[in-house]
Design a protein around this motif. Structure first.
Motif, mmCIF file in Angstrom:
data_model
loop_
_atom_site.group_PDB
_atom_site.id
_atom_site.type_symbol
_atom_site.label_atom_id
_atom_site.label_comp_id
_atom_site.label_asym_id
_atom_site.label_seq_id
_atom_site.Cartn_x
_atom_site.Cartn_y
_atom_site.Cartn_z
ATOM 1 N N GLY A 138 0.913 -1.184 0.185
ATOM 2 C CA GLY A 138 0.042 -0.084 -0.156
ATOM 3 C C GLY A 138 0.805 1.312 -0.078
ATOM 4 O O GLY A 138 0.549 2.229 -0.796
ATOM 5 N N ALA A 139 1.771 1.245 0.924
ATOM 6 C CA ALA A 139 2.812 2.684 0.901
ATOM 7 C C ALA A 139 3.480 2.642 -0.354
ATOM 8 O O ALA A 139 3.864 3.633 -0.988
ATOM 9 C CB ALA A 139 3.679 2.230 1.994
ATOM 10 N N TYR A 140 4.039 1.503 -0.929
ATOM 11 C CA TYR A 140 4.761 1.580 -2.162
ATOM 12 C C TYR A 140 3.859 2.072 -3.285
ATOM 13 O O TYR A 140 4.375 2.916 -4.113
ATOM 14 C CB TYR A 140 5.170 0.104 -2.351
ATOM 15 C CG TYR A 140 6.373 0.018 -3.583
ATOM 16 C CD1 TYR A 140 6.294 0.758 -4.715
ATOM 17 C CD2 TYR A 140 7.388 -1.039 -3.479
ATOM 18 C CE1 TYR A 140 7.302 0.740 -5.632
ATOM 19 C CE2 TYR A 140 8.297 -1.253 -4.335
ATOM 20 C CZ TYR A 140 8.323 -0.279 -5.604
ATOM 21 O OH TYR A 140 9.371 -0.372 -6.591
ATOM 22 N N THR A 141 2.528 1.522 -3.330
ATOM 23 C CA THR A 141 1.899 1.818 -4.413
ATOM 24 C C THR A 141 1.390 3.371 -4.348
ATOM 25 O O THR A 141 1.397 4.258 -5.297
ATOM 26 C CB THR A 141 0.453 0.981 -4.283
ATOM 27 O OG1 THR A 141 0.579 -0.230 -4.474
ATOM 28 C CG2 THR A 141 -0.706 1.476 -5.376
ATOM 29 N N ALA A 142 1.143 3.841 -3.130
ATOM 30 C CA ALA A 142 0.926 5.376 -3.051
ATOM 31 C C ALA A 142 1.961 6.136 -3.445
ATOM 32 O O ALA A 142 1.837 7.062 -4.264
ATOM 33 C CB ALA A 142 0.535 5.494 -1.500
ATOM 34 N N ALA A 143 3.167 5.924 -2.994
ATOM 35 C CA ALA A 143 4.503 6.536 -3.383
ATOM 36 C C ALA A 143 4.657 6.556 -4.804
ATOM 37 O O ALA A 143 4.848 7.672 -5.451
ATOM 38 C CB ALA A 143 5.728 6.121 -2.837
ATOM 39 N N ALA A 144 4.410 5.237 -5.626
ATOM 40 C CA ALA A 144 4.589 5.136 -7.089
ATOM 41 C C ALA A 144 3.490 5.995 -7.753
ATOM 42 O O ALA A 144 3.809 6.534 -8.685
ATOM 43 C CB ALA A 144 4.324 3.737 -7.251
ATOM 44 N N VAL A 145 2.276 6.119 -7.172
ATOM 45 C CA VAL A 145 1.399 6.915 -7.889
ATOM 46 C C VAL A 145 1.652 8.453 -7.959
ATOM 47 O O VAL A 145 1.459 9.020 -8.806
ATOM 48 C CB VAL A 145 0.029 6.533 -7.381
ATOM 49 C CG1 VAL A 145 -1.187 7.525 -7.654
ATOM 50 C CG2 VAL A 145 -0.607 5.067 -7.511
ATOM 51 N N VAL A 146 1.915 8.816 -6.722
ATOM 52 C CA VAL A 146 2.276 9.983 -6.496
ATOM 53 C C VAL A 146 3.302 10.584 -7.165
ATOM 54 O O VAL A 146 3.281 11.548 -8.058
ATOM 55 C CB VAL A 146 2.570 10.612 -4.714
ATOM 56 C CG1 VAL A 146 3.085 11.736 -4.960
ATOM 57 C CG2 VAL A 146 1.465 10.682 -4.145
ATOM 58 N N VAL A 147 4.380 9.817 -7.347
ATOM 59 C CA VAL A 147 5.778 10.020 -7.930
ATOM 60 C C VAL A 147 5.367 10.058 -9.695
ATOM 61 O O VAL A 147 6.202 10.829 -10.274
ATOM 62 C CB VAL A 147 6.918 9.235 -7.654
ATOM 63 C CG1 VAL A 147 7.029 7.945 -8.181
ATOM 64 C CG2 VAL A 147 8.133 10.236 -7.883
ATOM 65 N N SER A 148 4.666 9.079 -9.954
ATOM 66 C CA SER A 148 4.302 9.088 -11.468
ATOM 67 C C SER A 148 3.588 10.265 -12.037
ATOM 68 O O SER A 148 3.518 10.644 -13.114
ATOM 69 C CB SER A 148 3.458 7.491 -11.674
ATOM 70 O OG SER A 148 3.077 7.401 -13.077
ATOM 71 N N LEU A 149 2.480 10.817 -11.230
ATOM 72 C CA LEU A 149 1.755 11.773 -11.695
ATOM 73 C C LEU A 149 2.592 13.078 -11.563
ATOM 74 O O LEU A 149 2.576 13.821 -12.649
ATOM 75 C CB LEU A 149 0.722 12.142 -10.675
ATOM 76 C CG LEU A 149 -0.348 11.015 -10.630
ATOM 77 C CD1 LEU A 149 -1.439 11.292 -9.279
ATOM 78 C CD2 LEU A 149 -1.166 11.184 -11.865
ATOM 79 N N ILE A 150 3.559 13.102 -10.614
ATOM 80 C CA ILE A 150 4.459 14.163 -10.746
ATOM 81 C C ILE A 150 5.249 14.257 -11.879
ATOM 82 O O ILE A 150 5.513 15.253 -12.719
ATOM 83 C CB ILE A 150 5.454 14.097 -9.524
ATOM 84 C CG1 ILE A 150 4.424 14.676 -8.183
ATOM 85 C CG2 ILE A 150 6.461 15.366 -9.417
ATOM 86 C CD1 ILE A 150 5.295 14.476 -6.783
#
Length: 428
Positions: A138-150
């Motif tokens: 969950g933490a990895y996915t949240a980080a990946a989604v945020v950084v992907s959008l950025i």
């Protein structure tokens, strides 16, 4: 759990059975879960060193000790690899001639630290595996989604200070290099893909959105290795889910969903390529690159590096290669580890890869509630191993995190003799 020096279920733990200590363990256990989630999330923030990833891990270790986190026999191989690696790596540090000694020591210390993170996450996931896996993924996915959008929005120049998140016209997000940013997004995308294949309704729809966001982020990195990594890991997840976990009616659904997914990804890709700047860069990156060719190109450097490694059993030390005939690194982890850590250090690095792959595939061969967690992990790690032949991955934080997760899940599979569990409970 048991007191120190005794064994219970394959784990070694320290502590007292007193009521006060039990309360302390309970509270620190909850705090540990929060800190682990935060630590994993900071794995996407590596534009400075030491990064928040290192700092948060250091803060988390004492809490893990207070929480009485178990140390499992079957993860001892990771600890043995780290212990065996250290003396050879330190000997290699003192072979440097041009690189400052303190820089070489710091580089090697980071490698040792990353090996320690593998050992930590393996033991963390070996116990209470499903719940803790949800925290980590969950933490990895949240980080990946945020950084992907950025990264994607910065590439499209839709956010302020976009240049901070772009390098050479390619999205890099909060990483130093697009070639690290792209592969970082793959693991959570594989877990999302598995949810799309096996679940229905809102959960599948949300997972499809996550997969799409991460797909676009990988594309915007314009890393050819990341493109291949994403594609082949996706194929491997679909194949393993279809072969190992799908019932007859699920297989029909998986085939239909796969076809629909390919059509939707094709539409998304066509939309991106309709932008002239995107199309131009895509053609440039898809074609052969001049820096791959010639004596000082990527493959020429690798040949020279192999010759140099064979001539120097003790290695030449960290960051030393770029000070010799060429100004760039070999971009091949398998020769880099021989040069940087010597033959002994390289052996233990190779051993880490071989044992991790062996444990991952052995775990897939055994029906278990946790096999659904292993499928995305091994599908991602196999491609990381292949990618390591064309890029230096020996300091990629998520590489060591995934390796440790494979050891942790395989330990859980060994210790839990159930052959299965309700899918709704086990799909992460």
């Amino acid at each position: 759990m048991s007191s120190i020096g005794t064994v219970d279920g394959g784990a070694f733990t320290a502590g007292s059975k007193g009521f006060g200590f039990a309360v302390l363990r309970s509270k620190t256990g909850r705090l540990l879960d929060i800190l682990v989630g935060f630590w994993v999330f900071t794995g996407a923030m590596v534009f400075i060193e030491p990064s928040p990833y290192e700092v948060s891990f250091a803060a988390m270790l004492p809490v893990a000790i207070l929480a009485g986190m178990g140390l499992y026999r079957s993860t001892f191989g990771l600890l043995a690899i780290m212990i065996g690696f250290i003396p050879f790596a330190l000997i290699a540090v003192f072979q440097v001639r041009i690189t400052p000694l303190d820089d070489a020591l710091i580089f090697t210390a980071v490698t040792i630290f990353l090996l320690l993170t593998s050992y930590f996450i393996a033991n963390y996931l070996a116990e209470d595996t499903t719940r803790r896996s949800r925290i980590v993924i969950g933490a990895y996915t949240a980080a990946a989604v945020v950084v992907s959008l950025i990264g994607t929005l910065a590439y499209l120049r839709l956010i302020p200070a976009a240049d901070l998140f772009v390098l050479y016209g390619r999205a890099k997000g909060t990483f130093k290099d697009p070639n690290v940013f792209g592969p970082f997004l793959v693991l959570p995308a594989m877990f999302a893909l598995q949810r799309v294949l096996l679940l229905k309704g809102r959960r599948a729809l949300f997972a499809g959105m996550v997969y799409g966001i991460l797909f676009v982020g990988v594309f915007a990195s314009f890393s050819r290795a990341a493109w291949g990594h994403f594609a082949f890991s996706s194929i491997m997840v679909m194949g393993l889910v279809f072969w190992l976990e799908a019932a007859a009616r699920d297989k029909v659904r998986i085939m239909i969903m796969s076809l629909l997914g390919l059509v939707m990804l094709g539409v998304a890709l066509a939309g991106l390529l309709s932008i002239p700047a995107v199309s131009s860069l895509f053609e440039e990156r898809a074609a052969g690159q001049s820096y791959d060719q010639g004596e000082t190109g990527r493959f020429g450097r690798q040949g020279y590096a192999w010759d140099l490694a064979l001539e120097n059993p003790s290695g030449i030390g960290p960051k030393e290669f770029r000070n010799l005939r060429v100004s760039e690194d070999p971009h091949n982890s398998y020769v880099t580890v021989l040069l940087v850590y010597g033959w002994g250090g390289g052996f233990f690095y190779y051993l880490l890869i071989v044992l991790t792959l062996w444990r991952g595939f052995a775990a897939l061969a055994r029906p278990s509630p946790y096999r659904l967690i292993m499928i995305p992990l091994i599908s991602t790690f196999v491609m990381l191993v292949g990618e390591s032949a064309i890029i230096d991955t020996d300091h990629w934080r998520h590489y060591f995190l995934i390796a440790g997760m494979i050891w942790g899940i395989s330990t859980a599979i060994r210790n839990d003799h159930r052959s299965g569990a309700p899918r709704e409970q086990m799909v992460i």
